[in-house]
Enzyme design. Structure first.
Site, PDB file in Angstrom:
ATOM      1  CE  LYS A  48       5.409   1.095   1.110  1.00 27.37           C
ATOM      2  NZ  LYS A  48       3.798   0.796   1.788  1.00 27.37           N
ATOM      3  CD  GLU A 100       5.541  -0.860   4.261  1.00 28.69           C
ATOM      4  OE1 GLU A 100       4.615  -1.226   4.467  1.00 28.69           O
ATOM      5  OE2 GLU A 100       5.801   0.354   4.397  1.00 28.69           O
ATOM      6  N   GLY A 116       0.785  -1.223  -0.110  1.00 29.11           N
ATOM      7  CA  GLY A 116      -0.205  -0.130  -0.062  1.00 29.11           C
ATOM      8  C   GLY A 116       0.791   1.150   0.064  1.00 29.11           C
TER       9      GLY A 116
END
Ligand code: 5RP
Length: 234
Positions: free
Chosen positions: A97, A106, A85
């Site tokens: 993010k 991530e 996402g």
């Protein structure tokens, strides 16, 4: 289901359709990646053969619950596809993010992936990055000084809290959320932030995403693709 959840589900599930048997898959973190992981779980039950690495303990737990085969990152040479996402994305596929605090893992996983697919609902598509506070992961040792560095750079940092306690990442660090409103030169800011002693990583993901999947409140999706400049040479 709320309208934003309809968009998140549409985007999250669409992304799963790019996964093929034999792939190593990066599992993102957050409420949109949740729908991808749930869909992958259904696909695995139906016979899809993959192995996955998780970007957070939260996603690892969800993957285990869904019987998705997980491997440790150190057992993986390269990831075929990473689906994650974002808190903000622009049409050039530049991202903020880390709203869920998982930005370091991530980014490591995105950098090890041949392709990064980003799943968002329509509200996160922006003209300019920066309205969403930029998460900066910092070491707990000396964080007060790192905070002062950020203040001096005009970042307006705020120490992230959870349930009135300091939020601690999966890596044992703190998050300082930096309030810019509008980011004018993201590459320069990225370098400036990561040059501060005590900063581990920041939430700007520049030139990582190859496909942005935007889910709308009516359940439709729109996709924007971008040539992916490989982050790894191995
Ligand atoms: C976690 C993240 C998430 O991908 C981001 O916060 C988006 O989450 P959500 O889909 O729940 O809005 O970067 O560190």
């Amino acid at each position: 289901m709320q309208q934003t959840d309809i968009g998140k589900k549409a985007a999250g599930e669409k992304a799963a359709s790019y996964i093929k048997s034999g792939m190593t898959v990066g599992l993102g973190t957050g409420s949109t990646a949740y729908y991808t992981i749930m869909r992958i779980g259904e696909m695995v039950k139906a016979g899809l053969e993959i192995r996955a690495v998780a970007t957070s303990q939260q996603s690892a737990q969800l993957a285990v619950e869904q019987a998705i085969p997980l491997v440790d990152f150190d057992q993986v040479e390269k990831i075929d596809i990473d689906i994650d996402g974002a808190d903000e994305a622009d049409t050039q596929l530049q991202l903020i993010k880390g709203g869920g605090g998982a930005l370091l893992r991530e980014k490591i996983i995105a950098a090890a992936s041949k392709e990064m697919l980003v799943v968002i609902d329509e509200q996160k598509l922006v003209k300019h990055l920066g309205k969403f506070p930029l998460p900066v992961e910092v070491t707990t040792f000396g964080w007060e000084l790192t905070f002062k560095h950020l203040v001096a750079l005009g970042a307006h940092p705020v120490l992230r809290l959870k349930d009135n306690n300091r939020f601690v990442t999966d890596n044992g660090n703190y998050i300082l959320d930096c309030h810019y409103q509008k980011i004018h030169n993201a590459p320069a800011l990225h370098t400036q932030l990561n040059n501060i002693p005590g900063v581990v990583e920041n939430g700007l993901f520049l030139d990582y995403a190859s496909r942005l999947i935007i889910g709308y409140h009516d359940g439709t999706v729109r996709e924007i693709t971008h040539p992916y400049p490989a982050k790894t040479s191995f």
